[in-house]
Write an enzyme that holds these catalytic residues in place. Structure first.
Site, PDB file in Angstrom:
ATOM      1  N   SER A 133       0.944  -1.253   0.088  1.00 39.56           N
ATOM      2  CA  SER A 133      -0.062  -0.045   0.028  1.00 39.56           C
ATOM      3  C   SER A 133       0.775   1.343   0.202  1.00 39.56           C
ATOM      4  O   SER A 133       2.151   1.109   0.205  1.00 39.56           O
ATOM      5  CB  SER A 133      -0.692  -0.125   1.257  1.00 39.56           C
ATOM      6  N   TYR A 146      -2.267  -0.430  10.934  1.00 39.28           N
ATOM      7  CA  TYR A 146      -2.402  -0.966   9.406  1.00 39.28           C
ATOM      8  C   TYR A 146      -0.994  -0.750   8.465  1.00 39.28           C
ATOM      9  O   TYR A 146      -0.592  -1.359   7.916  1.00 39.28           O
ATOM     10  CB  TYR A 146      -3.605  -0.355   8.795  1.00 39.28           C
TER      11      TYR A 146
HETATM   12  N1  LIG Z   1      -8.841  -0.606  -1.406  1.00 37.77           N
HETATM   13  C1  LIG Z   1      -7.789   0.163  -0.957  1.00 37.77           C
HETATM   14  O1  LIG Z   1      -7.798   1.457  -1.079  1.00 37.77           O
HETATM   15  C2  LIG Z   1      -6.291  -0.484  -0.818  1.00 37.77           C
HETATM   16  C3  LIG Z   1      -5.290   0.264  -0.831  1.00 37.77           C
HETATM   17  C4  LIG Z   1      -3.938  -0.098  -0.601  1.00 37.77           C
HETATM   18  C5  LIG Z   1      -3.922  -1.545  -0.415  1.00 37.77           C
HETATM   19  N2  LIG Z   1      -5.011  -2.433  -0.300  1.00 37.77           N
HETATM   20  C6  LIG Z   1      -4.709  -3.841  -0.097  1.00 37.77           C
HETATM   21  O2  LIG Z   1      -5.738  -4.467  -1.198  1.00 37.77           O
HETATM   22  C7  LIG Z   1      -5.835  -5.782  -0.494  1.00 37.77           C
HETATM   23  C8  LIG Z   1      -7.477  -6.144  -0.874  1.00 37.77           C
HETATM   24  O3  LIG Z   1      -8.013  -5.134  -0.498  1.00 37.77           O
HETATM   25  P1  LIG Z   1      -9.499  -4.667  -1.128  1.00 37.77           P
HETATM   26  O4  LIG Z   1      -9.473  -3.363  -1.484  1.00 37.77           O
HETATM   27  O5  LIG Z   1      -9.813  -5.403  -2.450  1.00 37.77           O
HETATM   28  O6  LIG Z   1     -10.548  -4.788  -0.162  1.00 37.77           O
HETATM   29  P2  LIG Z   1     -11.815  -5.779  -0.171  1.00 37.77           P
HETATM   30  O7  LIG Z   1     -12.774  -5.452  -1.309  1.00 37.77           O
HETATM   31  O8  LIG Z   1     -12.448  -5.583   1.334  1.00 37.77           O
HETATM   32  O9  LIG Z   1     -11.255  -7.225  -0.041  1.00 37.77           O
HETATM   33  C9  LIG Z   1     -10.440  -7.799   0.865  1.00 37.77           C
HETATM   34  C10 LIG Z   1     -10.383  -9.278   0.527  1.00 37.77           C
HETATM   35  O10 LIG Z   1      -9.559  -9.945   1.763  1.00 37.77           O
HETATM   36  C11 LIG Z   1     -10.104 -11.161   2.074  1.00 37.77           C
HETATM   37  N3  LIG Z   1      -9.835 -11.306   3.628  1.00 37.77           N
HETATM   38  C12 LIG Z   1      -9.953 -10.347   4.523  1.00 37.77           C
HETATM   39  N4  LIG Z   1      -9.400 -11.251   5.472  1.00 37.77           N
HETATM   40  C13 LIG Z   1      -9.328 -12.670   5.241  1.00 37.77           C
HETATM   41  C14 LIG Z   1      -9.000 -13.595   5.894  1.00 37.77           C
HETATM   42  N5  LIG Z   1      -8.752 -13.585   7.319  1.00 37.77           N
HETATM   43  N6  LIG Z   1      -8.907 -14.964   5.268  1.00 37.77           N
HETATM   44  C15 LIG Z   1      -9.018 -14.906   3.817  1.00 37.77           C
HETATM   45  N7  LIG Z   1      -9.464 -13.803   3.129  1.00 37.77           N
HETATM   46  C16 LIG Z   1      -9.504 -12.671   3.975  1.00 37.77           C
HETATM   47  C17 LIG Z   1     -11.817 -10.822   1.814  1.00 37.77           C
HETATM   48  O11 LIG Z   1     -12.338 -12.031   1.749  1.00 37.77           O
HETATM   49  P3  LIG Z   1     -13.415 -12.708   2.731  1.00 37.77           P
HETATM   50  O12 LIG Z   1     -14.243 -11.517   3.242  1.00 37.77           O
HETATM   51  O13 LIG Z   1     -14.198 -13.579   1.716  1.00 37.77           O
HETATM   52  O14 LIG Z   1     -12.684 -13.549   3.679  1.00 37.77           O
HETATM   53  C18 LIG Z   1     -11.778 -10.209   0.467  1.00 37.77           C
HETATM   54  O15 LIG Z   1     -11.548 -10.899  -0.595  1.00 37.77           O
HETATM   55  C19 LIG Z   1      -5.737  -5.775   0.783  1.00 37.77           C
HETATM   56  O16 LIG Z   1      -4.504  -6.378   1.334  1.00 37.77           O
HETATM   57  C20 LIG Z   1      -5.598  -4.259   1.028  1.00 37.77           C
HETATM   58  O17 LIG Z   1      -4.899  -4.035   2.431  1.00 37.77           O
HETATM   59  C21 LIG Z   1      -6.359  -1.779  -0.421  1.00 37.77           C
END
Ligand SMILES: NC(=O)c1ccc[n+]([C@@H]2O[C@H](COP(=O)([O-])OP(=O)(O)OC[C@H]3O[C@@H](n4cnc5c(N)ncnc54)[C@H](OP(=O)(O)O)[C@@H]3O)[C@@H](O)[C@H]2O)c1
Length: 233
Positions: A133, A146
């Site tokens: 990130s 985080y």
């Molecule tokens: N959105 C942003 O602005 C942003 C920015 C920088 C980095 N990121 C990073 O990108 C990645 C994906 O995030 P996203 O934005 O796509 O968010 P999201 O839509 O909330 O997706 C998060 C994913 O992680 C899974 N997850 C969470 N806890 C888990 C666990 N204990 N075991 C297995 N799966 C788990 C969820 O699946 P289930 O609920 O089905 O388990 C979901 O598929 C994360 O690592 C986040 O830190 C996001």
């Protein structure tokens, strides 16, 4: 054609990446806890998509994911450690269990999957892609722990690079705000009011998926170590 495991494949960046990789002719094995969402995605994406319902914090679930991925795809070329969450709060108001959940998911979850797959990835000249990130590089108020987990993600990628850059590709993708359900893990109502509009104006998850395709399809001999990608003009 690459065989790709995507943790956190049920939503946001993981689901968009699965969609784009399938469109480009690759095969994906998804992992997440939400069975309904994973089944729906599999129905949309078809035969080249399979999944395991599991939690990256649970080592048995991770082992089942790896074993089912190999059954479904034959072998694994790419591990995308995407599962993660951010629960934002000022330090003094935060719940200890929320800090533990972020550390267990964002750091230990990645380690669980790397530990299982590293030997095969080395054998196959494979690729580890970790979701960092902009918080891998900066520490922001209300999301300090985080940010600490995402600094750790970058250090984990660096440690792989130091020992294995001759054997595997290692990439850290570091997005700024992306418009996914990510921000809704935060329960602090005041912070939600402040942050939700920024995330809604964020990048499309398909923008991040395109970076995944770019690094996976880079020519032989090329490793893209890191991509920092933010919303812009
Ligand atoms: N959105 C942003 O602005 C942003 C920015 C920088 C980095 N990121 C990073 O990108 C990645 C994906 O995030 P996203 O934005 O796509 O968010 P999201 O839509 O909330 O997706 C998060 C994913 O992680 C899974 N997850 C969470 N806890 C888990 C666990 N204990 N075991 C297995 N799966 C788990 C969820 O699946 P289930 O609920 O089905 O388990 C979901 O598929 C994360 O690592 C986040 O830190 C996001």
């Amino acid at each position: 054609m690459k065989n790709v495991i995507i943790t956190g494949g049920s939503s946001g960046i993981g689901a968009a990446t699965a969609q784009l990789l399938i469109e480009k002719g690759h095969r994906v094995h998804l992992m997440g806890r939400n069975q309904a969402k994973l089944s729906e995605l599999k129905n949309q994406l078809g035969e080249r998509c399979s999944f395991t319902v599991g939690d990256v914090r649970n080592t048995e679930d991770c082992a089942a994911t790896y074993s089912e991925a190999k059954n479904a795809m034959g072998c694994v070329d790419v591990l995308i450690n995407n599962a993660g969450l951010g629960i934002f709060d000022p330090l003094k108001e935060a719940k200890l269990e929320d800090w533990h959940e972020m550390v267990d998911t964002n750091i230990k979850g990645i380690l669980n999957m790397i530990h299982l797959t590293l030997s095969e990835l080395i054998e196959r000249k494979g690729h580890v892609i970790n979701l960092g990130s902009v918080a891998s590089h900066h520490v922001f108020a209300n999301s300090g722990i985080y940010c600490a987990t995402k600094h750790a993600v970058l250090a984990i990628s660096e440690s792989l690079k130091v020992e294995h850059s001759k054997h595997i590709r290692i990439t850290t993708i570091c997005p700024g705000a992306v418009n996914t359900p990510f921000i809704h893990a935060t329960k602090n109502e005041d912070l939600l009011k402040e942050y939700v509009p920024n995330f809604e104006k964020g990048l499309d998850p398909l923008n991040i998926a395109a970076q995944m395709v770019h690094v996976i399809e880079a020519p032989e001999g090329v490793n893209i170590s890191e991509i920092i990608i933010r919303p812009g003009v």
